[in-house]
Scaffold this motif. Structure first.
Motif, PDB file in Angstrom:
ATOM      1  N   LEU A 144      45.103  33.935  81.515  1.00  0.00           N
ATOM      2  CA  LEU A 144      44.148  34.889  80.938  1.00  0.00           C
ATOM      3  C   LEU A 144      44.172  34.844  79.416  1.00  0.00           C
ATOM      4  CD1 LEU A 144      44.642  38.028  83.230  1.00  0.00           C
ATOM      5  CD2 LEU A 144      43.171  36.041  83.559  1.00  0.00           C
ATOM      6  N   ARG A 145      45.363  34.693  78.834  1.00  0.00           N
ATOM      7  CA  ARG A 145      45.461  34.626  77.371  1.00  0.00           C
ATOM      8  C   ARG A 145      44.696  33.418  76.827  1.00  0.00           C
ATOM      9  NH1 ARG A 145      50.564  35.002  77.169  1.00  0.00           N
ATOM     10  NH2 ARG A 145      51.181  32.901  76.562  1.00  0.00           N
ATOM     11  N   SER A 146      44.705  32.322  77.566  1.00  0.00           N
ATOM     12  CA  SER A 146      44.008  31.106  77.128  1.00  0.00           C
ATOM     13  C   SER A 146      42.508  31.320  77.029  1.00  0.00           C
ATOM     14  CB  SER A 146      44.302  29.957  78.090  1.00  0.00           C
ATOM     15  OG  SER A 146      45.671  29.672  78.144  1.00  0.00           O
ATOM     16  N   VAL A 147      41.908  31.952  78.045  1.00  0.00           N
ATOM     17  CA  VAL A 147      40.459  32.152  77.995  1.00  0.00           C
ATOM     18  C   VAL A 147      40.083  33.149  76.915  1.00  0.00           C
ATOM     19  CG1 VAL A 147      40.083  31.517  80.414  1.00  0.00           C
ATOM     20  CG2 VAL A 147      40.470  33.906  79.820  1.00  0.00           C
ATOM     21  N   CYS A 148      40.944  34.145  76.649  1.00  0.00           N
ATOM     22  CA  CYS A 148      40.668  35.077  75.550  1.00  0.00           C
ATOM     23  C   CYS A 148      40.584  34.331  74.229  1.00  0.00           C
ATOM     24  CB  CYS A 148      41.764  36.142  75.480  1.00  0.00           C
ATOM     25  SG  CYS A 148      41.590  37.481  76.668  1.00  0.00           S
ATOM     26  N   LEU A 149      41.540  33.457  73.997  1.00  0.00           N
ATOM     27  CA  LEU A 149      41.588  32.705  72.748  1.00  0.00           C
ATOM     28  C   LEU A 149      40.364  31.799  72.606  1.00  0.00           C
ATOM     29  CD1 LEU A 149      43.403  31.984  70.257  1.00  0.00           C
ATOM     30  CD2 LEU A 149      44.300  30.112  71.632  1.00  0.00           C
ATOM     31  N   LEU A 150      40.023  31.077  73.668  1.00  0.00           N
ATOM     32  CA  LEU A 150      38.938  30.101  73.594  1.00  0.00           C
ATOM     33  C   LEU A 150      37.554  30.763  73.593  1.00  0.00           C
ATOM     34  CD1 LEU A 150      40.386  27.425  76.062  1.00  0.00           C
ATOM     35  CD2 LEU A 150      40.351  27.322  73.565  1.00  0.00           C
ATOM     36  N   ARG A 151      37.415  31.872  74.308  1.00  0.00           N
ATOM     37  CA  ARG A 151      36.113  32.529  74.415  1.00  0.00           C
ATOM     38  C   ARG A 151      35.823  33.435  73.223  1.00  0.00           C
ATOM     39  NH1 ARG A 151      31.053  31.954  76.289  1.00  0.00           N
ATOM     40  NH2 ARG A 151      30.144  33.905  77.085  1.00  0.00           N
ATOM     41  N   PHE A 152      36.754  34.327  72.903  1.00  0.00           N
ATOM     42  CA  PHE A 152      36.470  35.361  71.914  1.00  0.00           C
ATOM     43  C   PHE A 152      36.843  34.955  70.488  1.00  0.00           C
ATOM     44  CE2 PHE A 152      37.389  37.796  75.903  1.00  0.00           C
ATOM     45  CZ  PHE A 152      36.068  38.097  76.168  1.00  0.00           C
ATOM     46  N   TYR A 153      37.772  34.001  70.344  1.00  0.00           N
ATOM     47  CA  TYR A 153      38.132  33.528  69.007  1.00  0.00           C
ATOM     48  C   TYR A 153      37.417  32.232  68.676  1.00  0.00           C
ATOM     49  CZ  TYR A 153      40.902  31.544  65.205  1.00  0.00           C
ATOM     50  OH  TYR A 153      41.298  30.963  64.042  1.00  0.00           O
ATOM     51  N   GLU A 154      37.561  31.222  69.523  1.00  0.00           N
ATOM     52  CA  GLU A 154      36.899  29.943  69.273  1.00  0.00           C
ATOM     53  C   GLU A 154      35.410  30.003  69.597  1.00  0.00           C
ATOM     54  OE1 GLU A 154      38.185  27.667  67.703  1.00  0.00           O
ATOM     55  OE2 GLU A 154      40.320  28.105  67.811  1.00  0.00           O
ATOM     56  N   GLN A 155      34.987  31.025  70.364  1.00  0.00           N
ATOM     57  CA  GLN A 155      33.578  31.227  70.718  1.00  0.00           C
ATOM     58  C   GLN A 155      32.985  30.026  71.453  1.00  0.00           C
ATOM     59  OE1 GLN A 155      32.380  32.573  66.537  1.00  0.00           O
ATOM     60  NE2 GLN A 155      31.332  34.098  67.789  1.00  0.00           N
ATOM     61  N   LEU A 156      33.787  29.436  72.307  1.00  0.00           N
ATOM     62  CA  LEU A 156      33.322  28.305  73.099  1.00  0.00           C
ATOM     63  C   LEU A 156      32.540  28.801  74.315  1.00  0.00           C
ATOM     64  CD1 LEU A 156      36.510  26.033  73.060  1.00  0.00           C
ATOM     65  CD2 LEU A 156      34.533  25.949  71.543  1.00  0.00           C
ATOM     66  N   SER A 157      31.677  27.950  74.815  1.00  0.00           N
ATOM     67  CA  SER A 157      30.907  28.300  76.005  1.00  0.00           C
ATOM     68  C   SER A 157      31.782  28.208  77.251  1.00  0.00           C
ATOM     69  CB  SER A 157      29.713  27.355  76.151  1.00  0.00           C
ATOM     70  OG  SER A 157      30.164  26.037  76.449  1.00  0.00           O
ATOM     71  N   VAL A 158      31.284  28.782  78.343  1.00  0.00           N
ATOM     72  CA  VAL A 158      32.016  28.709  79.614  1.00  0.00           C
ATOM     73  C   VAL A 158      32.213  27.256  80.025  1.00  0.00           C
ATOM     74  CG1 VAL A 158      31.864  29.211  82.085  1.00  0.00           C
ATOM     75  CG2 VAL A 158      31.295  30.986  80.416  1.00  0.00           C
ATOM     76  N   LYS A 159      31.194  26.443  79.837  1.00  0.00           N
ATOM     77  CA  LYS A 159      31.289  25.034  80.198  1.00  0.00           C
ATOM     78  C   LYS A 159      32.354  24.318  79.369  1.00  0.00           C
ATOM     79  CE  LYS A 159      28.535  20.781  80.583  1.00  0.00           C
ATOM     80  NZ  LYS A 159      27.197  20.184  80.392  1.00  0.00           N
ATOM     81  N   GLU A 160      32.400  24.596  78.068  1.00  0.00           N
ATOM     82  CA  GLU A 160      33.389  23.955  77.193  1.00  0.00           C
ATOM     83  C   GLU A 160      34.805  24.389  77.563  1.00  0.00           C
ATOM     84  OE1 GLU A 160      30.854  23.384  73.030  1.00  0.00           O
ATOM     85  OE2 GLU A 160      31.697  25.347  73.527  1.00  0.00           O
ATOM     86  N   ILE A 161      34.974  25.674  77.869  1.00  0.00           N
ATOM     87  CA  ILE A 161      36.299  26.165  78.261  1.00  0.00           C
ATOM     88  C   ILE A 161      36.743  25.515  79.559  1.00  0.00           C
ATOM     89  CG2 ILE A 161      37.624  28.201  78.938  1.00  0.00           C
ATOM     90  CD1 ILE A 161      35.769  29.845  77.126  1.00  0.00           C
ATOM     91  N   ALA A 162      35.817  25.353  80.497  1.00  0.00           N
ATOM     92  CA  ALA A 162      36.145  24.710  81.778  1.00  0.00           C
ATOM     93  C   ALA A 162      36.627  23.282  81.560  1.00  0.00           C
ATOM     94  CB  ALA A 162      34.921  24.722  82.697  1.00  0.00           C
TER      95      ALA A 162
END
Length: 428
Positions: free
Chosen positions: A136-154
């Motif tokens: 969960l911490r990983s998606v927080c960092l990538l989504r809300f800080y790096e502002q990456l898309s769902v596809k990029e995070i996947a």
């Protein structure tokens, strides 16, 4: 704040051609981002600095395999993520990091009845994110800080887009539940979970964890200390240059494809040109249960192969349990293969099999088909107060808990792979 400006495709092509200035640009653009990621995983400044060094060495080692330079941003984040994950896994103790983080809350005033200022809420959220499971911490960092898309995070996490969406939702609910336990009102919680508010929060935190110029030099110096240079050779320590890293890779056995000097490359001796095909010696990977993909390290007799495949795919990452064929490829031909069985990946959360009541004693039987419940992960709160008057039988996976009708109970348990289940119940 705007998204980080990505490095231009031309710079990546120049890096693949071995141009030193191209790497300097990439290092300056990404070093603080990777350091912040590593710090969030490892929670230790020295370990995070070592991880940054490993990340950039790996970038140089694998850049030749990047077929689409425009994909460098996501490719490099995926590489950095797996290095941080592997390092954290190697340092993991039997006590889950969630428990140690939650202990920090015990001295805090839990029964807040008034609205708190945003600064206090921000501090709470940072503590809550640090206490989250890694997934969960990983998606927080990538989504809300790096502002990456769902596809990029996947792509970075090697999971499906639906899995990313589920983790984002679980992460926000996790923060919401913890803030509610502290008495924060719904209006403040809603404002705190706004994406722009979370971005500002991460940026503020990241500004406290950046690499200074001195630290950047020390990272370069740490690498050059391992290298023996010929007389008269000089190495810049103002930035982490390709010359420094490639020399390190040559010593540690990495594959080198660059000619960094102005001289023509020397023809290798005949015995090197006739080197025996490489053979697989052994496999190295984390042996404990995990809910993350496994990065496989393949030990070989030499470097005389082009790349490694797993079940005919050009990868060294394994996502699920099973029997795999690991092969060394040279000139598009298999030169050696070995089978490997993986049985330590567990991505399913424990489930409640049954719950029974005998007077004020509740008996909860958990079901986890693989890694089983981690006894040290159990956290039980009665009206926000942590309690310890329970028993857990590891053999039968059974929790016995006396309950008072006046209290609302929250039970947190995880299996040995780090998958959490949260239960809320009352003695009604």
């Amino acid at each position: 704040m705007a998204k980080q400006k990505k490095i231009h495709k031309r710079t990546i092509i120049k890096l693949q051609a071995g141009q030193e200035k191209a790497f300097d640009k990439i290092y300056e653009a990404y070093k603080d981002r990777f350091y912040f990621m590593a710090y969030n995983f490892l929670k230790n400044e020295d370990d995070a600095k070592d991880a940054v060094q490993d990340i950039f060495i790996k970038i140089l080692q694998d850049i030749k395999d990047l077929k689409h330079p425009e994909a460098f941003h996501i490719w490099s984040y995926r590489l950095a993520y797996h290095i941080c994950l592997q390092t954290a896994s190697q340092k993991r103790t039997h006590e889950d990091d969630y428990n140690s983080s939650m202990e920090e809350y015990e001295d805090e005033q839990m029964n807040i009845t008034h609205e708190v200022i945003h600064k206090e809420v921000s501090e709470y959220i940072l503590d809550i994110i640090q206490a989250m499971p890694t997934s969960l911490r990983s998606v927080c960092l990538l989504r809300f800080y790096e502002q990456l898309s769902v596809k990029e995070i996947a792509e970075i996490l090697d999971v499906s887009e639906n899995a990313v969406k589920l983790r984002i939702r679980r992460a926000k609910n996790y923060i919401k539940d913890e803030l509610e336990l502290k008495g924060i009102t719904p209006g403040v919680i809603s404002s705190a979970l706004d994406p722009n508010a979370l971005l500002l929060l991460f940026v503020t935190c990241q500004n406290l964890h950046t690499l200074s110029l001195t630290t950047s030099k020390s990272i370069a110096a740490a690498i050059t200390n391992e290298v023996s240079f010929t007389a008269g050779a000089t190495v810049s320590t103002t930035s982490l240059t390709i010359a420094t890293l490639v020399t390190t890779l040559a010593i540690t056995g990495g594959a080198i494809i660059y000619n960094l000097s102005d001289e023509e490359p020397k023809t290798p001796p005949l015995q090197e040109m006739q080197e025996e095909p490489s053979k697989i010696v052994d496999f190295h990977y984390p042996q404990e249960y995990t809910n993350q993909p496994i990065s496989l390290e393949v030990k070989t007799t030499n470097q005389n192969y082009d790349y490694i495949t797993i079940n005919n795919k050009n990868t060294t990452t394994i996502h699920s349990n099973g029997i795999y064929t690991v092969s060394l490829i040279k000139n598009n031909q298999v030169i050696d293969s070995k089978e490997l069985t993986i049985h330590t990946i567990d991505t399913s959360s424990p489930d409640k099999k049954s719950i029974t009541k005998d007077g004020d004693i509740y008996t909860i039987v958990f079901k986890d088909n693989l890694s089983m419940i981690n006894k040290n992960s159990i956290e039980i709160f009665a009206n926000e107060q942590k309690i310890y008057n329970y028993t857990f039988n590891e053999e039968t996976q059974t929790l016995e808990l006396p309950m008072d009708s006046q209290y609302l109970y929250r039970i947190n348990v995880a299996d040995k792979a780090g998958n959490y289940t949260y239960l809320t119940t009352r003695n009604d």
